[in-house]
Design a protein around this motif. Sequence first.
Motif, PDB file in Angstrom:
ATOM      1  N   MET A 121     -31.394  27.470 -41.216  1.00 61.31           N
ATOM      2  CA  MET A 121     -30.335  26.593 -41.027  1.00 61.31           C
ATOM      3  C   MET A 121     -30.853  25.351 -40.240  1.00 61.31           C
ATOM      4  O   MET A 121     -30.487  23.988 -40.715  1.00 61.31           O
ATOM      5  CB  MET A 121     -29.208  26.967 -40.246  1.00 61.31           C
ATOM      6  CG  MET A 121     -28.525  28.187 -41.134  1.00 61.31           C
ATOM      7  SD  MET A 121     -27.007  28.877 -40.394  1.00 61.31           S
ATOM      8  CE  MET A 121     -27.622  29.957 -39.507  1.00 61.31           C
ATOM      9  N   ILE A 122     -31.510  25.525 -39.201  1.00 58.15           N
ATOM     10  CA  ILE A 122     -31.921  24.316 -38.404  1.00 58.15           C
ATOM     11  C   ILE A 122     -33.107  23.424 -39.211  1.00 58.15           C
ATOM     12  O   ILE A 122     -32.857  22.294 -39.021  1.00 58.15           O
ATOM     13  CB  ILE A 122     -32.881  25.167 -37.114  1.00 58.15           C
ATOM     14  CG1 ILE A 122     -31.710  25.863 -36.061  1.00 58.15           C
ATOM     15  CG2 ILE A 122     -33.107  24.028 -36.161  1.00 58.15           C
ATOM     16  CD1 ILE A 122     -32.021  26.442 -35.070  1.00 58.15           C
ATOM     17  N   GLY A 123     -34.002  24.368 -39.997  1.00 63.50           N
ATOM     18  CA  GLY A 123     -34.834  23.361 -40.842  1.00 63.50           C
ATOM     19  C   GLY A 123     -34.071  22.597 -41.705  1.00 63.50           C
ATOM     20  O   GLY A 123     -34.512  21.234 -42.003  1.00 63.50           O
ATOM     21  N   ILE A 124     -33.028  23.012 -42.367  1.00 62.10           N
ATOM     22  CA  ILE A 124     -32.276  22.152 -43.344  1.00 62.10           C
ATOM     23  C   ILE A 124     -31.519  21.108 -42.763  1.00 62.10           C
ATOM     24  O   ILE A 124     -31.469  20.033 -43.338  1.00 62.10           O
ATOM     25  CB  ILE A 124     -31.245  23.327 -43.763  1.00 62.10           C
ATOM     26  CG1 ILE A 124     -32.080  24.223 -44.886  1.00 62.10           C
ATOM     27  CG2 ILE A 124     -30.225  22.412 -44.969  1.00 62.10           C
ATOM     28  CD1 ILE A 124     -31.065  25.344 -45.505  1.00 62.10           C
ATOM     29  N   ALA A 125     -31.189  21.311 -41.316  1.00 64.75           N
ATOM     30  CA  ALA A 125     -30.477  20.218 -40.874  1.00 64.75           C
ATOM     31  C   ALA A 125     -31.371  19.113 -39.837  1.00 64.75           C
ATOM     32  O   ALA A 125     -30.849  18.391 -39.282  1.00 64.75           O
ATOM     33  CB  ALA A 125     -29.470  20.714 -39.921  1.00 64.75           C
ATOM     34  N   SER A 126     -32.606  19.443 -40.029  1.00 68.02           N
ATOM     35  CA  SER A 126     -33.696  18.595 -39.179  1.00 68.02           C
ATOM     36  C   SER A 126     -33.791  16.880 -39.607  1.00 68.02           C
ATOM     37  O   SER A 126     -34.150  16.315 -38.851  1.00 68.02           O
ATOM     38  CB  SER A 126     -34.999  19.306 -39.194  1.00 68.02           C
ATOM     39  OG  SER A 126     -35.570  19.211 -40.572  1.00 68.02           O
ATOM     40  N   PHE A 127     -33.557  16.957 -40.857  1.00 62.31           N
ATOM     41  CA  PHE A 127     -33.737  15.504 -41.343  1.00 62.31           C
ATOM     42  C   PHE A 127     -35.214  15.065 -41.292  1.00 62.31           C
ATOM     43  O   PHE A 127     -35.383  13.931 -41.200  1.00 62.31           O
ATOM     44  CB  PHE A 127     -32.915  14.234 -40.775  1.00 62.31           C
ATOM     45  CG  PHE A 127     -31.481  14.487 -40.978  1.00 62.31           C
ATOM     46  CD1 PHE A 127     -31.007  14.136 -42.313  1.00 62.31           C
ATOM     47  CD2 PHE A 127     -30.792  14.998 -40.086  1.00 62.31           C
ATOM     48  CE1 PHE A 127     -29.693  14.307 -42.472  1.00 62.31           C
ATOM     49  CE2 PHE A 127     -29.109  15.383 -40.345  1.00 62.31           C
ATOM     50  CZ  PHE A 127     -28.554  14.855 -41.464  1.00 62.31           C
ATOM     51  N   THR A 128     -36.213  15.923 -41.417  1.00 61.05           N
ATOM     52  CA  THR A 128     -37.474  15.631 -41.249  1.00 61.05           C
ATOM     53  C   THR A 128     -38.222  16.436 -42.419  1.00 61.05           C
ATOM     54  O   THR A 128     -37.760  17.521 -42.960  1.00 61.05           O
ATOM     55  CB  THR A 128     -38.345  16.108 -39.922  1.00 61.05           C
ATOM     56  OG1 THR A 128     -38.244  17.603 -39.878  1.00 61.05           O
ATOM     57  CG2 THR A 128     -37.644  15.242 -38.860  1.00 61.05           C
ATOM     58  N   ASP A 129     -39.486  15.970 -43.051  1.00 59.00           N
ATOM     59  CA  ASP A 129     -40.230  16.583 -44.142  1.00 59.00           C
ATOM     60  C   ASP A 129     -40.484  17.885 -43.691  1.00 59.00           C
ATOM     61  O   ASP A 129     -40.532  18.970 -44.350  1.00 59.00           O
ATOM     62  CB  ASP A 129     -41.338  15.761 -44.557  1.00 59.00           C
ATOM     63  CG  ASP A 129     -40.896  14.652 -45.264  1.00 59.00           C
ATOM     64  OD1 ASP A 129     -39.454  14.545 -45.650  1.00 59.00           O
ATOM     65  OD2 ASP A 129     -41.553  13.420 -45.079  1.00 59.00           O
ATOM     66  N   LEU A 130     -41.148  18.065 -42.402  1.00 59.94           N
ATOM     67  CA  LEU A 130     -41.816  19.040 -41.780  1.00 59.94           C
ATOM     68  C   LEU A 130     -40.619  20.222 -41.620  1.00 59.94           C
ATOM     69  O   LEU A 130     -40.803  21.422 -42.094  1.00 59.94           O
ATOM     70  CB  LEU A 130     -42.354  18.973 -40.461  1.00 59.94           C
ATOM     71  CG  LEU A 130     -43.302  20.080 -39.909  1.00 59.94           C
ATOM     72  CD1 LEU A 130     -44.343  20.372 -40.863  1.00 59.94           C
ATOM     73  CD2 LEU A 130     -43.998  19.443 -38.499  1.00 59.94           C
ATOM     74  N   GLY A 131     -39.388  19.815 -41.003  1.00 55.57           N
ATOM     75  CA  GLY A 131     -38.482  20.765 -40.858  1.00 55.57           C
ATOM     76  C   GLY A 131     -37.820  21.549 -42.249  1.00 55.57           C
ATOM     77  O   GLY A 131     -37.756  22.781 -42.246  1.00 55.57           O
ATOM     78  N   LEU A 132     -37.656  20.512 -43.126  1.00 56.22           N
ATOM     79  CA  LEU A 132     -36.913  21.297 -44.452  1.00 56.22           C
ATOM     80  C   LEU A 132     -38.094  22.000 -45.378  1.00 56.22           C
ATOM     81  O   LEU A 132     -37.597  23.024 -45.683  1.00 56.22           O
ATOM     82  CB  LEU A 132     -36.739  19.953 -45.480  1.00 56.22           C
ATOM     83  CG  LEU A 132     -36.005  20.346 -46.640  1.00 56.22           C
ATOM     84  CD1 LEU A 132     -34.892  21.323 -46.476  1.00 56.22           C
ATOM     85  CD2 LEU A 132     -35.506  19.156 -47.469  1.00 56.22           C
TER      86      LEU A 132
END
Length: 525
Positions: free
Chosen positions: A318-329
């Motif tokens: 969930m945090i990665g989806i909401a990160s707004f960064t290529d690396l996070g997603l």
Amino acid sequence: MNIANFPWLTTIILFPIAASLLLPIIPDKEGKTVRWYSLVVGLIDFALIVYAFYTGYDFSNPDLQLVESYPWVPQLGLNWSVGADGLSMPLIILTGFITTLAILAAWPVTFKPKLFYFLILAMYGGQIAVFAVQDMLLFFLVWELELVPIYFLLSIWGGKRRQYAATKFILYTAGGSLFILLSALTMGFYGDTVTFDMRSLALKDFALNFQLALYAGFLIAYAVKLPIIPLHTWLPDAHGEATAPVHMLLAGILLKMGGYALVRMNAQMLPDAHAYFAPVLVVLGVVNIIYAALTSFAQRNLKRKIAYSSISHMGFVMIGIASFTDLGLSGAVLQMVSHGLIGASLFFLVGATYDRTHTLMLDEMGGVAKRMPKIFAMFTTCSMASLALPGMSGFVAELMVFVGFATSDAYSSTFKVIVVFLMAVGVILTPIYLLSMLREIFYGKENEELVSHQALIDAEPREVFIIACLLIPIIGIGFYPKLLTQMYDATTVQLTARLRDSVPTLAQQQEETLKVSLSAPKIGN
């Protein structure tokens, strides 16, 4: 026949379902022929998946590929529409891999084997369909149909409280599915044209308030499946009563359906609403990580301990989806695949341990490492992967989410510091409850009553083979993440760019940067 135009995805979906229909007529009383037949079907379908993507999928193309669309019920606007991109392709491969191993894990099943393998194969095709369909109504249908095999696998082959666990599962998931249907119909009838095609819906100009309402509806549905606290209570009960192969399907594939749909429907189709809901996702992700880790630490039942561990790890998605960064997603997608492999391995080993000790209570175990050194070694290795040991896929996935969120310019520095700190607390809690679990099962003084009454035989070759098959990609991705990330990078980069355009502050920054670059004097003039 032109191989390039062959309906690969339709074949991959329908083949195991069609094969399952032949199981009742196979002459077999003890289940030996049925299990070999099912394993061959699983291997063939997995081979088709690998071949289709190897020959017909371009990693550099972010758009849908292997697209097929056929009118099904034209009066309702319902089409058989399937396709795969970087979001769905890794999860389709994961589904084929985990399900085939789950069939092998079901080798000891002797009670109603034809029905058992029929449900497994039917679910095989249904789960692939969830990741491949590109029509909202069709997505709702396959989402619902996929629940039926799980219900029967729990209620017939589960533990003492199997009826309760199965009923709770179907009530939670079917109740959540109503929000998918309502949101899908509302989206389809919005505007001048009626369509349920996901690509067409993503291009519709929905009003912001309308997007927010749709996003909330989808979020409730996928919060059940992911699961997101407080809609998570069905999962520990289901895992507490399931058999080893059903564990593998639940942890390895079913939870990933929620994460995938959250990206596909909420983020990709409703990007403006995602900009408003993203902080909520981050907070919910942190709650998942901390609360589930603390609850796992307090569990004395081995299955429930691992179940809460799964809930905790899905918080990073969930945090990665909401990160707004290529690396996070990218880290979120990697975490889904990584947890699918690690969760399946741990739950399989829980089942193998239970088959020998006939107990799930940690208080009743102790010192069995001497009697089962192979199971001890495999359990320890898979637990190290779960606690994100460097060199394992879990470490890479969680690190990507950490760095991706920490470097995001969509949030204030104070918010990021608080979230990263709480994520770090969750990472610290994970080795505490996993290592204490290993200590209580395998170390210390032997439980004389357990040893005297149970034959604590070590792992057989079939069990070692299953864990080896799961550990190879876990370690391979850990040392060389590009094995997986190259499959979906083009899609996640494109999606992140679209999401960033939906954040007003980020869009304004991009416009100002563009103006500066256009007004800057050119070198040599």
